[in-house]
Scaffold this motif. Structure first.
Motif, PDB file in Angstrom:
ATOM      1  N   ALA A 213       0.844  -1.207   0.000  1.00 16.90           N
ATOM      2  CA  ALA A 213       0.000   0.000   0.000  1.00 16.90           C
ATOM      3  C   ALA A 213       0.878   1.255   0.000  1.00 16.90           C
ATOM      4  O   ALA A 213       1.949   1.290   0.634  1.00 16.90           O
ATOM      5  CB  ALA A 213      -0.903  -0.008   1.229  1.00 16.90           C
ATOM      6  N   ASP A 214       0.423   2.299  -0.688  1.00 16.06           N
ATOM      7  CA  ASP A 214       1.172   3.564  -0.679  1.00 16.06           C
ATOM      8  C   ASP A 214       1.131   4.182   0.716  1.00 16.06           C
ATOM      9  O   ASP A 214       2.106   4.725   1.202  1.00 16.06           O
ATOM     10  CB  ASP A 214       0.544   4.538  -1.697  1.00 16.06           C
ATOM     11  CG  ASP A 214       0.667   3.990  -3.110  1.00 16.06           C
ATOM     12  OD1 ASP A 214       1.729   4.204  -3.714  1.00 16.06           O
ATOM     13  OD2 ASP A 214      -0.258   3.293  -3.563  1.00 16.06           O
ATOM     14  N   ILE A 215      -0.050   4.076   1.332  1.00 17.08           N
ATOM     15  CA  ILE A 215      -0.186   4.576   2.716  1.00 17.08           C
ATOM     16  C   ILE A 215      -0.978   3.529   3.494  1.00 17.08           C
ATOM     17  O   ILE A 215      -2.000   3.035   3.007  1.00 17.08           O
ATOM     18  CB  ILE A 215      -0.970   5.917   2.742  1.00 17.08           C
ATOM     19  CG1 ILE A 215      -0.248   6.971   1.902  1.00 17.08           C
ATOM     20  CG2 ILE A 215      -1.164   6.394   4.180  1.00 17.08           C
ATOM     21  CD1 ILE A 215      -1.059   8.239   1.711  1.00 17.08           C
ATOM     22  N   SER A 216      -0.505   3.161   4.683  1.00 16.49           N
ATOM     23  CA  SER A 216      -1.230   2.193   5.513  1.00 16.49           C
ATOM     24  C   SER A 216      -1.557   2.859   6.841  1.00 16.49           C
ATOM     25  O   SER A 216      -0.672   3.155   7.635  1.00 16.49           O
ATOM     26  CB  SER A 216      -0.350   0.945   5.723  1.00 16.49           C
ATOM     27  OG  SER A 216      -1.137  -0.060   6.311  1.00 16.49           O
ATOM     28  N   LEU A 217      -2.831   3.177   7.049  1.00 21.05           N
ATOM     29  CA  LEU A 217      -3.266   3.881   8.267  1.00 21.05           C
ATOM     30  C   LEU A 217      -3.719   2.846   9.291  1.00 21.05           C
ATOM     31  O   LEU A 217      -4.572   1.998   8.990  1.00 21.05           O
ATOM     32  CB  LEU A 217      -4.417   4.847   7.931  1.00 21.05           C
ATOM     33  CG  LEU A 217      -4.079   5.922   6.889  1.00 21.05           C
ATOM     34  CD1 LEU A 217      -5.324   6.721   6.507  1.00 21.05           C
ATOM     35  CD2 LEU A 217      -2.988   6.844   7.416  1.00 21.05           C
ATOM     36  N   SER A 221     -11.554   1.972  11.500  1.00 22.33           N
ATOM     37  CA  SER A 221     -12.086   2.682  10.328  1.00 22.33           C
ATOM     38  C   SER A 221     -13.192   3.655  10.728  1.00 22.33           C
ATOM     39  O   SER A 221     -13.382   4.678  10.065  1.00 22.33           O
ATOM     40  CB  SER A 221     -12.615   1.678   9.294  1.00 22.33           C
ATOM     41  OG  SER A 221     -13.453   0.726   9.912  1.00 22.33           O
ATOM     42  N   GLY A 222     -13.892   3.363  11.835  1.00 23.66           N
ATOM     43  CA  GLY A 222     -14.970   4.250  12.296  1.00 23.66           C
ATOM     44  C   GLY A 222     -14.450   5.614  12.712  1.00 23.66           C
ATOM     45  O   GLY A 222     -15.190   6.601  12.712  1.00 23.66           O
ATOM     46  N   GLU A 223     -13.155   5.683  13.046  1.00 22.10           N
ATOM     47  CA  GLU A 223     -12.542   6.974  13.399  1.00 22.10           C
ATOM     48  C   GLU A 223     -11.768   7.559  12.216  1.00 22.10           C
ATOM     49  O   GLU A 223     -11.844   8.748  11.933  1.00 22.10           O
ATOM     50  CB  GLU A 223     -11.571   6.779  14.576  1.00 22.10           C
ATOM     51  CG  GLU A 223     -12.285   6.573  15.912  1.00 22.10           C
ATOM     52  CD  GLU A 223     -11.306   6.155  17.014  1.00 22.10           C
ATOM     53  OE1 GLU A 223     -11.747   5.409  17.906  1.00 22.10           O
ATOM     54  OE2 GLU A 223     -10.116   6.548  16.952  1.00 22.10           O
ATOM     55  N   ILE A 224     -11.039   6.700  11.509  1.00 24.15           N
ATOM     56  CA  ILE A 224     -10.148   7.193  10.448  1.00 24.15           C
ATOM     57  C   ILE A 224     -10.928   7.663   9.217  1.00 24.15           C
ATOM     58  O   ILE A 224     -10.638   8.719   8.642  1.00 24.15           O
ATOM     59  CB  ILE A 224      -9.118   6.104  10.058  1.00 24.15           C
ATOM     60  CG1 ILE A 224      -8.175   5.833  11.241  1.00 24.15           C
ATOM     61  CG2 ILE A 224      -8.350   6.512   8.812  1.00 24.15           C
ATOM     62  CD1 ILE A 224      -7.119   4.786  10.978  1.00 24.15           C
ATOM     63  N   LEU A 225     -11.952   6.905   8.795  1.00 18.76           N
ATOM     64  CA  LEU A 225     -12.671   7.291   7.572  1.00 18.76           C
ATOM     65  C   LEU A 225     -13.312   8.677   7.695  1.00 18.76           C
ATOM     66  O   LEU A 225     -13.158   9.511   6.794  1.00 18.76           O
ATOM     67  CB  LEU A 225     -13.711   6.235   7.206  1.00 18.76           C
ATOM     68  CG  LEU A 225     -13.175   5.029   6.436  1.00 18.76           C
ATOM     69  CD1 LEU A 225     -14.238   3.946   6.305  1.00 18.76           C
ATOM     70  CD2 LEU A 225     -12.664   5.450   5.049  1.00 18.76           C
ATOM     71  N   PRO A 226     -14.027   8.976   8.813  1.00 22.69           N
ATOM     72  CA  PRO A 226     -14.605  10.327   8.905  1.00 22.69           C
ATOM     73  C   PRO A 226     -13.528  11.412   8.838  1.00 22.69           C
ATOM     74  O   PRO A 226     -13.681  12.399   8.127  1.00 22.69           O
ATOM     75  CB  PRO A 226     -15.295  10.320  10.270  1.00 22.69           C
ATOM     76  CG  PRO A 226     -15.621   8.898  10.513  1.00 22.69           C
ATOM     77  CD  PRO A 226     -14.469   8.125   9.922  1.00 22.69           C
ATOM     78  N   GLN A 227     -12.393  11.189   9.508  1.00 19.42           N
ATOM     79  CA  GLN A 227     -11.318  12.208   9.475  1.00 19.42           C
ATOM     80  C   GLN A 227     -10.831  12.394   8.042  1.00 19.42           C
ATOM     81  O   GLN A 227     -10.735  13.493   7.519  1.00 19.42           O
ATOM     82  CB  GLN A 227     -10.127  11.751  10.332  1.00 19.42           C
ATOM     83  CG  GLN A 227     -10.365  11.823  11.824  1.00 19.42           C
ATOM     84  CD  GLN A 227      -9.245  11.097  12.588  1.00 19.42           C
ATOM     85  OE1 GLN A 227      -8.207  10.744  12.028  1.00 19.42           O
ATOM     86  NE2 GLN A 227      -9.484  10.848  13.866  1.00 19.42           N
TER      87      GLN A 227
END
Ligand code: BV8
Ligand code: ZN
Length: 231
Positions: A213-217, A221-227
């Protein structure tokens, strides 16, 4: 995210974890004694349709008590922003993306709320929880099966073709909450990358995809996707 004109998203069981839906390979759920690979197969259904339907009936009863989480809603918002330049490819059969308002959805592993008759082949939406009888029967008398894709079964052809096209034509792919071990779904991110797309992975842990992956967070997901989507 802002400059991407064609966004494809691949989701797995992890996006529904914060809604309270047990994932396949994580802790929780009375079915931890069974492996999905042992129950989600045509052989298991042929051998013991009652046991397999008890598993699906239990999962459907759990799904009736849960709601989409902020990760599902954030993807529905992203679809509003990107319009035709957006496609959601999901391995999940739980129906939570629909309930969050997503419309451009490719359900490559089917839908737990659909049944298919083994005799007359009729496919129907069926939300009865619990099922009146196990295994449930069609009006024609045939035994119904869950409208999902089992291991060893091929994916719905048209839907899978559209998923491949979305992966080939996107300039950004988000891969959210999947352990990236089930194929052919797990091949979609490498396919997108080969065609020049950037890939962002969102997961609680390292997966076979993380290295590529170019970026792996790392995080829920419930916190990261909204941000990610609000910013
Ligand atoms: C096919 C529907 C052939 C049913 C499902 C050996 C090597 C390679 C491949 C194979 C092999 N042996 C067999 C195969 C093929 C097989 C396969 O890939 N097996 C795997 C196990 C090795 N694939 C198939 O059989 C497919 N069909 O290949 O057909 C063919 C070809 C042509 C013609 C005829 C035949 C069919 C696969 C579909 C199976 N059906 N589901 C049901 O749901 O009951 S798969 C099932 O697993 C679900 O769909 C699920 O979505 C999927 C994948 O799991 P994940 O979604 O990734 O969920 P998981 O629990 O694994 O991971 C959760 C992740 O979320 C984790 O990474 C976790 O860290 C993360 N997470 C948790 N919480 C959060 C989070 N992330 C973010 N936020 C959080 N809060
Ligand atoms: Zn029938």
């Amino acid at each position: 995210m802002r400059s991407a004109t064609r966004v494809a998203v691949l989701t797995g069981a992890g996006i529904s974890a914060e809604s309270g839906v047990p994932t396949f390979r994580g802790p929780g759920g009375i079915w931890r004694t069974y492996r999905a690979e042992d129950l989600a197969t045509p052989q298991a259904f042929h051998r013991d349709p009652k046991l397999v339907w008890e598993w699906y009936d239990w999962r459907r009863s759990v799904l009736r008590t849960v709601n989409p989480n902020l990760g599902h809603y954030a993807l529905a918002e992203l679809e509003q922003k990107k319009g035709d330049g957006f496609m959601l490819i999901t391995q999940n059969v739980d129906g939570l993306h629909n309930r969050a308002g997503s419309q451009r959805i490719l359900k490559i592993h089917g839908d737990i709320w659909w049944t298919q008759c083994s005799a007359c082949r009729e496919v129907k939406s069926d939300h009865r929880v619990p099922l009146p009888e196990i295994p449930p029967r069609c009006a024609c008398g045939g035994v119904l099966r869950p409208g999902v894709v089992w291991f060893g079964e091929s994916l719905p052809e048209r839907t899978w073709q559209q998923a491949q096209e979305a992966a080939e034509n996107c300039d950004l792919m988000l891969v959210v909450g999947t352990s990236a071990v089930v194929y052919p779904a797990a091949g979609l991110a490498p396919l997108a990358q080969r065609r020049g797309a950037r890939v962002i992975e969102i997961n609680m842990e390292e997966t076979p995809l993380s290295g590529a992956a170019d970026i792996s967070l790392r995080g829920p997901s419930g916190e990261i996707l909204p941000q990610l989507i609000h910013e």
